[in-house]
Design a protein around this motif. Structure first.
Motif, mmCIF file in Angstrom:
data_model
loop_
_atom_site.group_PDB
_atom_site.id
_atom_site.type_symbol
_atom_site.label_atom_id
_atom_site.label_comp_id
_atom_site.label_asym_id
_atom_site.label_seq_id
_atom_site.Cartn_x
_atom_site.Cartn_y
_atom_site.Cartn_z
ATOM 1 N N GLU A 280 0.818 -1.203 0.000
ATOM 2 C CA GLU A 280 0.000 0.000 0.000
ATOM 3 C C GLU A 280 0.857 1.260 0.000
ATOM 4 O OE1 GLU A 280 -4.007 1.067 2.220
ATOM 5 O OE2 GLU A 280 -2.291 1.224 3.552
ATOM 6 N N ALA A 281 1.939 1.248 0.781
ATOM 7 C CA ALA A 281 2.837 2.402 0.812
ATOM 8 C C ALA A 281 3.468 2.629 -0.565
ATOM 9 C CB ALA A 281 3.908 2.199 1.873
ATOM 10 N N HIS A 282 3.863 1.564 -1.235
ATOM 11 C CA HIS A 282 4.484 1.704 -2.556
ATOM 12 C C HIS A 282 3.475 2.185 -3.606
ATOM 13 C CE1 HIS A 282 8.049 -0.358 -0.994
ATOM 14 N NE2 HIS A 282 8.664 0.018 -2.091
ATOM 15 N N THR A 283 2.235 1.709 -3.535
ATOM 16 C CA THR A 283 1.242 2.189 -4.510
ATOM 17 C C THR A 283 0.932 3.665 -4.278
ATOM 18 O OG1 THR A 283 -0.591 1.385 -3.119
ATOM 19 C CG2 THR A 283 0.178 -0.069 -4.890
ATOM 20 N N ALA A 284 0.934 4.099 -3.018
ATOM 21 C CA ALA A 284 0.710 5.521 -2.729
ATOM 22 C C ALA A 284 1.856 6.367 -3.268
ATOM 23 C CB ALA A 284 0.553 5.732 -1.222
ATOM 24 N N LEU A 285 3.083 5.874 -3.119
ATOM 25 C CA LEU A 285 4.240 6.592 -3.659
ATOM 26 C C LEU A 285 4.172 6.651 -5.184
ATOM 27 C CD1 LEU A 285 7.040 7.922 -3.365
ATOM 28 C CD2 LEU A 285 8.021 5.609 -3.372
ATOM 29 N N LEU A 286 3.830 5.535 -5.818
ATOM 30 C CA LEU A 286 3.721 5.509 -7.276
ATOM 31 C C LEU A 286 2.644 6.478 -7.752
ATOM 32 C CD1 LEU A 286 4.398 4.406 -10.071
ATOM 33 C CD2 LEU A 286 2.900 2.447 -9.581
ATOM 34 N N ARG A 287 1.539 6.548 -7.038
ATOM 35 C CA ARG A 287 0.478 7.496 -7.387
ATOM 36 C C ARG A 287 1.002 8.924 -7.379
ATOM 37 N NH1 ARG A 287 -2.898 11.437 -6.791
ATOM 38 N NH2 ARG A 287 -1.287 12.319 -5.467
#
Length: 442
Positions: A280-287
């Motif tokens: 979840e943290a990585h998808t938020a960063l990618l966003r």
């Protein structure tokens, strides 16, 4: 009341709603600001989060269940009215919600009110006993809720149809409210039967937030005679999701009064499972990376270099530890067809995935990615964040990590992993696309 099912901390716990199965397992106090795990005499799974607030909130949450679309939402209305909807003191507040993952009820009041709040909330387990005429009137209220939320709202209609397609075969694809005809078909008997099957102490999770100690909560639970359920080896279980066969579908919603817009969503599998919180943290960063006008972002190609989108919004989130979803919504520039905007977005996304995120862009965005986690040195901020986190995780039937585990994740980001996630969005997936607006803009 309907709650749109958002995943995780997307939007920083966009709606701080709790949801976790708590009863049939040993009660656990989440370690927050020095609090330690304990096992109270009640075997219901209980999460206590001391957020330092002078008001206390009690939430009881049940996992979703099989049944007709919308029936659990109607049952929630009746259960709330049956148990909680009567007169309360002026300083006590209450409501309920239904999502794709759960149904929940909450009460709030002063710390001194805690035993009374628990006693009242406990009635949610009692059989529904309302006059049938009253129950049928409430069904009409649900119909009005449907009209308010969906009738004449092409974006909401698109969301319903896209969810059904993207999550086909899963409870995630089932409508929370149902259609008009489905709502009209609900009977009082079917709602009572669903309530009896789902609203059981052994299927519930209790979350208590406020400026409380472990001892205060245990004392209040005893005073309220909170159900003492035999302990079982049960853990929270997220909804299982396996994407159906890879496919793409375009939904059109011609509406002369609607602003032209594109909604583009894709669900893809990951090559291997990943810890949900880290994912979840990585998808938020990618966003955040895709949202920039830096090299590797969408804003430059779509808004500035060759402007095709007047404005856009991109979101990325994990569905589970093996599947992620991207959502892109945009309004085309004047004179740009929605189909051309779709093509430009897909081309840009493919180019970004092929070229990868430039290291400089990754470093710059990561350097300002400081609002996903709290300031762990600030006790009040951390307590407030943890309260939202626990509520969010339980809402999606996931076991929350304790504070020390979360602190270990803070800063544990990988350039390689972030690029891997981006590259997955141009592999075969299940894609739903919606065109909304006057037909001549399609």
């Amino acid at each position: 009341m309907i709650r749109v099912a958002l995943t995780g901390l997307a939007g920083k716990v966009a709606a701080a709603i709790g949801h976790r199965s708590l009863w049939a397992i040993t009660a656990v106090l989440v370690a927050v600001c020095g609090f330690i795990a304990f096992t109270p005499p009640h075997s219901a799974a209980t999460h206590l989060v001391n957020d330092g607030q002078d008001r206390v909130t009690v939430k009881v949450i049940f996992p979703t269940a099989e049944g007709a679309p919308g029936l659990l939402h109607y049952t929630e209305h009746l259960a709330w009215l049956n148990a909680i909807g009567g007169a309360r003191s002026a300083n006590q507040h209450s409501n309920a919600w239904t999502s794709s993952h759960a149904v929940a009820y909450w009460l709030s009041g002063t710390t001194d009110d805690l035993p009374q709040l628990l006693t009242r909330l406990k009635r949610i387990f009692d059989p529904i006993e309302l006059p049938e005429t009253f129950a049928l009137e409430e069904r009409d209220i649900v119909l009005r809720e449907y009209d308010f939320a969906l009738a004449g709202n092409p974006t909401a209609q698109a969301s319903e149809e896209m969810n059904a397609f993207l999550y086909e075969g899963s409870l995630l694809g089932r409508s929370i409210i149902g259609t008009r005809d489905e709502i009209r078909s609900f009977t009082y008997e079917s709602a009572m039967a669903l309530h009896a099957a789902t609203h059981q102490p052994g299927k519930a999770t209790l979350i208590v937030t406020g400026d409380l100690s472990n001892r205060q909560l245990q004392r209040a639970l005893r005073k309220a005679e909170w159900p003492d359920i035999p302990r079982e080896a049960q853990t929270l279980a997220p909804i299982e999701f396996e994407p159906e066969q890879r496919a793409e579908r375009v939904f059109t919603f011609a509406n002369d009064d609607a602003t032209p817009r594109l909604i583009w969503r894709r669900v893809v599998d990951l090559p291997e499972r990943m810890d949900f919180d880290r994912l979840e943290a990585h998808t938020a960063l990618l966003r955040d990376i895709l949202d920039t006008n830096l090299p590797g972002g969408l804003a430059g190609p779509l808004r500035f270099d060759a402007p095709v989108a007047r404005h856009f919004n991109v979101n990325i989130w994990p569905i589970d530890d093996n599947s992620i979803e991207i959502s892109f919504s945009a309004t085309p520039e004047t004179g740009v067809q929605i189909a051309d905007l779709q093509e430009a977005f897909e081309t840009t996304l493919a180019q970004l995935a092929e070229g990868g995120i430039p290291q400089e862009t990754y470093d710059r965005v990561l350097g300002r990615f400081d609002d996903f986690w709290p300031n762990w040195e600030d006790t009040d901020e951390t307590a407030d964040w943890m309260a939202g986190y626990v509520i969010d995780r339980v809402s999606f039937q996931r076991e929350p990590l304790d504070q020390s585990a979360l602190k270990a994740l803070d800063g544990d980001f990988s350039y390689v992993t972030t690029n891997l996630l981006l590259s997955q969005f141009v592999t075969d997936g299940r894609t739903a696309i919606a065109f909304i607006g006057p037909k001549d803009t399609f």
